[in-house]
Design an enzyme around this catalytic site. Structure first.
Site, PDB file in Angstrom:
ATOM      1  N   ARG A   1     -16.473  61.881   2.506  1.00  0.00           N
ATOM      2  CA  ARG A   1     -15.392  60.624   3.135  1.00  0.00           C
ATOM      3  C   ARG A   1     -14.041  60.850   2.459  1.00  0.00           C
ATOM      4  NH1 ARG A   1     -20.283  57.689   1.646  1.00  0.00           N
ATOM      5  NH2 ARG A   1     -21.500  57.185   3.328  1.00  0.00           N
TER       6      ARG A   1
ATOM      7  N   LYS B   1      -0.677  63.724   9.790  1.00  0.00           N
ATOM      8  CA  LYS B   1      -1.400  63.660  11.106  1.00  0.00           C
ATOM      9  C   LYS B   1      -2.183  65.158  10.934  1.00  0.00           C
ATOM     10  CE  LYS B   1       1.266  61.509  14.621  1.00  0.00           C
ATOM     11  NZ  LYS B   1       1.908  61.737  16.175  1.00  0.00           N
TER      12      LYS B   1
ATOM     13  N   GLU C   1      12.457  72.325  16.170  1.00  0.00           N
ATOM     14  CA  GLU C   1      12.241  70.962  15.637  1.00  0.00           C
ATOM     15  C   GLU C   1      13.149  70.632  14.745  1.00  0.00           C
ATOM     16  OE1 GLU C   1       9.618  68.917  16.505  1.00  0.00           O
ATOM     17  OE2 GLU C   1       8.422  70.281  17.682  1.00  0.00           O
TER      18      GLU C   1
ATOM     19  N   LYS D   1      12.002  63.438   8.229  1.00  0.00           N
ATOM     20  CA  LYS D   1      10.781  63.041   8.717  1.00  0.00           C
ATOM     21  C   LYS D   1      10.100  61.846   7.706  1.00  0.00           C
ATOM     22  CE  LYS D   1       6.359  64.389  10.822  1.00  0.00           C
ATOM     23  NZ  LYS D   1       5.507  65.333  11.464  1.00  0.00           N
TER      24      LYS D   1
ATOM     25  N   GLU E   1       2.665  55.389  13.556  1.00  0.00           N
ATOM     26  CA  GLU E   1       3.232  55.436  14.966  1.00  0.00           C
ATOM     27  C   GLU E   1       2.959  54.375  15.923  1.00  0.00           C
ATOM     28  OE1 GLU E   1       3.282  59.610  16.624  1.00  0.00           O
ATOM     29  OE2 GLU E   1       3.338  58.709  18.439  1.00  0.00           O
TER      30      GLU E   1
ATOM     31  N   ARG F   1       8.389  55.858  14.543  1.00  0.00           N
ATOM     32  CA  ARG F   1       7.995  56.981  14.310  1.00  0.00           C
ATOM     33  C   ARG F   1       7.994  57.799  15.639  1.00  0.00           C
ATOM     34  NH1 ARG F   1       3.024  59.762  10.664  1.00  0.00           N
ATOM     35  NH2 ARG F   1       3.151  61.667  11.692  1.00  0.00           N
TER      36      ARG F   1
ATOM     37  N   ASN G   1       9.164  62.233  18.791  1.00  0.00           N
ATOM     38  CA  ASN G   1       8.527  62.578  20.213  1.00  0.00           C
ATOM     39  C   ASN G   1       9.758  63.045  20.725  1.00  0.00           C
ATOM     40  OD1 ASN G   1       5.918  62.318  19.477  1.00  0.00           O
ATOM     41  ND2 ASN G   1       5.970  60.402  20.033  1.00  0.00           N
TER      42      ASN G   1
ATOM     43  N   HIS H   1       9.372  65.665  23.444  1.00  0.00           N
ATOM     44  CA  HIS H   1       8.016  66.258  23.540  1.00  0.00           C
ATOM     45  C   HIS H   1       7.390  65.794  24.941  1.00  0.00           C
ATOM     46  CE1 HIS H   1       8.913  67.407  19.605  1.00  0.00           C
ATOM     47  NE2 HIS H   1       7.522  67.991  19.452  1.00  0.00           N
TER      48      HIS H   1
ATOM     49  N   HIS I   1       5.630  68.772  26.314  1.00  0.00           N
ATOM     50  CA  HIS I   1       4.122  68.815  26.294  1.00  0.00           C
ATOM     51  C   HIS I   1       3.573  68.945  27.784  1.00  0.00           C
ATOM     52  CE1 HIS I   1       3.532  66.593  22.143  1.00  0.00           C
ATOM     53  NE2 HIS I   1       3.547  68.059  22.280  1.00  0.00           N
TER      54      HIS I   1
ATOM     55  N   HIS J   1       5.633  76.407  22.256  1.00  0.00           N
ATOM     56  CA  HIS J   1       5.929  74.902  22.113  1.00  0.00           C
ATOM     57  C   HIS J   1       7.608  74.816  21.680  1.00  0.00           C
ATOM     58  CE1 HIS J   1       5.263  70.939  20.464  1.00  0.00           C
ATOM     59  NE2 HIS J   1       5.944  71.361  19.368  1.00  0.00           N
TER      60      HIS J   1
HETATM   61  N1  LIG Z   1       0.579  67.495  12.215  1.00  0.00           N
HETATM   62  C1  LIG Z   1       1.563  67.390  12.570  1.00  0.00           C
HETATM   63  O1  LIG Z   1       2.267  66.425  12.370  1.00  0.00           O
HETATM   64  C2  LIG Z   1       2.040  68.439  13.352  1.00  0.00           C
HETATM   65  C3  LIG Z   1       3.299  68.600  13.789  1.00  0.00           C
HETATM   66  C4  LIG Z   1       3.612  69.679  14.706  1.00  0.00           C
HETATM   67  C5  LIG Z   1       2.795  70.758  14.973  1.00  0.00           C
HETATM   68  N2  LIG Z   1       1.653  70.489  14.698  1.00  0.00           N
HETATM   69  C6  LIG Z   1       0.478  71.547  15.152  1.00  0.00           C
HETATM   70  O2  LIG Z   1       0.772  72.900  14.376  1.00  0.00           O
HETATM   71  C7  LIG Z   1       0.310  73.647  15.231  1.00  0.00           C
HETATM   72  C8  LIG Z   1       1.380  74.839  15.406  1.00  0.00           C
HETATM   73  O3  LIG Z   1       1.864  75.450  13.932  1.00  0.00           O
HETATM   74  P1  LIG Z   1       2.429  76.707  13.805  1.00  0.00           P
HETATM   75  O4  LIG Z   1       3.587  76.783  14.745  1.00  0.00           O
HETATM   76  O5  LIG Z   1       2.518  76.596  12.535  1.00  0.00           O
HETATM   77  O6  LIG Z   1       1.376  77.502  14.350  1.00  0.00           O
HETATM   78  P2  LIG Z   1       0.438  78.666  13.519  1.00  0.00           P
HETATM   79  O7  LIG Z   1      -0.122  78.118  12.427  1.00  0.00           O
HETATM   80  O8  LIG Z   1      -0.559  79.388  14.795  1.00  0.00           O
HETATM   81  O9  LIG Z   1       1.282  79.839  13.110  1.00  0.00           O
HETATM   82  C9  LIG Z   1       1.952  80.635  14.061  1.00  0.00           C
HETATM   83  C10 LIG Z   1       1.597  82.182  13.771  1.00  0.00           C
HETATM   84  O10 LIG Z   1       2.377  82.414  12.700  1.00  0.00           O
HETATM   85  C11 LIG Z   1       1.409  83.418  11.971  1.00  0.00           C
HETATM   86  N3  LIG Z   1       1.859  83.120  10.212  1.00  0.00           N
HETATM   87  C12 LIG Z   1       1.726  82.145   9.778  1.00  0.00           C
HETATM   88  N4  LIG Z   1       2.582  81.977   8.501  1.00  0.00           N
HETATM   89  C13 LIG Z   1       3.087  83.372   8.628  1.00  0.00           C
HETATM   90  C14 LIG Z   1       3.903  83.884   7.759  1.00  0.00           C
HETATM   91  N5  LIG Z   1       4.515  83.674   6.703  1.00  0.00           N
HETATM   92  N6  LIG Z   1       4.319  85.192   8.036  1.00  0.00           N
HETATM   93  C15 LIG Z   1       3.761  85.889   9.218  1.00  0.00           C
HETATM   94  N7  LIG Z   1       2.911  85.483   9.863  1.00  0.00           N
HETATM   95  C16 LIG Z   1       2.776  83.845   9.741  1.00  0.00           C
HETATM   96  C17 LIG Z   1       0.023  82.680  12.174  1.00  0.00           C
HETATM   97  O11 LIG Z   1      -1.114  83.590  11.898  1.00  0.00           O
HETATM   98  C18 LIG Z   1       0.175  82.407  13.414  1.00  0.00           C
HETATM   99  O12 LIG Z   1       0.067  83.832  14.273  1.00  0.00           O
HETATM  100  C19 LIG Z   1      -0.041  73.085  16.571  1.00  0.00           C
HETATM  101  O13 LIG Z   1      -1.496  73.121  16.561  1.00  0.00           O
HETATM  102  C20 LIG Z   1       0.355  71.853  16.485  1.00  0.00           C
HETATM  103  O14 LIG Z   1      -0.246  70.724  17.164  1.00  0.00           O
HETATM  104  C21 LIG Z   1       1.115  69.394  13.879  1.00  0.00           C
END
Ligand SMILES: NC(=O)c1ccc[n+]([C@@H]2O[C@H](COP(=O)([O-])OP(=O)(O)OC[C@H]3O[C@@H](n4cnc5c(N)ncnc54)[C@H](O)[C@@H]3O)[C@@H](O)[C@H]2O)c1
Length: 358
Positions: free
Chosen positions: A120, A142, A184, A219, A229, A233, A237, A240, A244, A256
């Site tokens: 929990r 999130k 971003e 942020k 949101e 908030r 977007n 986006h 999206h 993305h």
């Molecule tokens: N929670 C939120 O508010 C929020 C906001 C934006 C995005 N997201 C989510 O985040 C995700 C995308 O995140 P991301 O772009 O970090 O993708 P990711 O976690 O897939 O990382 C991108 C790539 O980089 C590699 N990698 C990570 N760190 C590294 C490093 N230091 N050196 C070398 N390689 C490295 C990973 O293995 C992967 O191949 C999506 O699923 C999206 O929905 C969430």
């Protein structure tokens, strides 16, 4: 070192410093959060960034376990969550366990969601290793996983106990991933901070601690006003809505960051057409995106497909797409405290025509 506090119901720090992961700060901090530590890492970067942390916890004689998973959008699923939970259960972990997520946004979304529901709710700490995770995914609470119906459809708002950002880890990140994160970064500047926009116009990627800290400040200042949101908030977007829809229309062949960049161009152009934004500012936005190697127009994409997905946007009301628009660089358009605006099919078409080349 910079420390930014996220002042939500429970306040938590975001630490930012080059070399932070080589210090004992993370180890000392987690001591107060549980008697057992479970590090969950993206397997691709585990050897480089998670295993040294395991060694540090071992040296400090703290019980630590390391779990790895394949971090990609297909694996960001309920099945992977269950597998991780089963492994933590098999370790005999109870409520006094602290999870540490080491990886990009996929890892923090996944581990945050595991933490939200395990016993929990147990403490979670983020060690983001991508620019996108540093400036976006690890801030704001999130968490969630994808389903075949769409991205992030199952999840929870759940805040971490702390975020540890070491910009040095960006040295191993692929250029394409830096570009994704920059979309971003530019978004924050456009919606909230004209001075920061001017800064990133003139400084390329030689100022990570500063750039990351400004984004985290921006942020968190929005999240503090509207954690779930309900109102402001929504400004996060910006770009986006079309972004999206375009990602889906292109079956995720457009990254993305590229999709958000195109979405920002379309939303900015629509802002010009509605007389909210002047043309010179629109051109500055286009130029900064180009300077960071982000696309401002795209060929061979079916506009009709983008429109189809726009009608399915989670944020629609009565199936009408709502867009965040801008009055200027650093200033979102808001009317009567509404931060997104319903748009007609005609004006959306104009925005799409700006970015979709024949
Ligand atoms: N929670 C939120 O508010 C929020 C906001 C934006 C995005 N997201 C989510 O985040 C995700 C995308 O995140 P991301 O772009 O970090 O993708 P990711 O976690 O897939 O990382 C991108 C790539 O980089 C590699 N990698 C990570 N760190 C590294 C490093 N230091 N050196 C070398 N390689 C490295 C990973 O293995 C992967 O191949 C999506 O699923 C999206 O929905 C969430």
């Amino acid at each position: 070192m910079q420390t930014i506090y996220c002042n939500l119901k429970e306040k938590h720090p975001i630490y930012i410093d080059n070399g932070l992961l080589n210090t004992a700060l993370l180890i000392d901090y987690c001591l107060g959060l549980g008697s057992t530590i479970v590090i969950i890492a993206d397997e691709k970067i585990s050897a480089q960034y998670a295993e040294p942390l395991v060694a540090k916890f071992n040296q400090a004689k703290i019980i630590v376990h390391l779990l790895k998973f394949t971090a990609n959008e297909n694996n960001k699923s309920r099945e992977t969550k269950q597998e991780l939970e089963d492994k933590i259960l098999a370790l005999g972990c109870g409520r006094d366990t602290c999870l540490i997520a080491v990886g990009g946004g996929i890892t923090s979304d996944m581990v945050g969601f595991v933490a939200a529901t395990y016993c929990r709710g147990i403490p979670v700490v983020y060690v983001p290793t991508t620019l996108l995770a540093m400036v976006d995914a690890s801030i704001g609470g999130k968490t969630g996983v994808n389903t075949p119906q769409g991205k992030n459809l199952i999840g929870a708002f759940y805040q971490p106990k702390a975020v540890f950002i070491d910009p040095k880890v960006l040295t191993t990140l692929a250029a394409e991933e830096i570009t994704n994160g920059m979309a971003e970064v530019i978004k924050y500047a456009i919606i909230k901070d004209a001075a920061f926009f001017a800064f990133i116009q003139n400084h390329q990627q030689d100022s990570w601690p500063y750039i990351i800290s400004v984004c985290c400040q921006l942020k968190k200042s929005v999240i503090e006003l509207d954690e779930k949101e309900q109102g402001i908030r929504q400004i996060l977007n910006f770009g986006h809505t079309i972004g999206h829809a375009l990602e889906k229309a292109a079956a995720h062949k457009v990254s993305h960051g590229a999709a958000v960049a195109l979405g920002m161009v379309a939303a900015s152009y629509i802002s010009v057409r509605l007389n909210y934004l002047d043309l010179a500012s629109f051109e500055k936005i286009v130029n900064i995106l180009k300077a960071y190697h982000l696309p401002v127009a795209i060929k061979n994409i079916a506009k009709e497909e983008i429109k189809k997905f726009l009608l399915l946007d989670k944020k629609n009301k009565n199936r009408i797409p709502h867009f965040v628009l801008i009055d200027g660089i650093g200033k979102v358009h808001a009317a009567d405290n509404y931060y997104s605006e319903p748009l007609t099919a005609e004006i959306i078409e104009e925005g799409l025509n700006k970015i979709c080349l024949p």
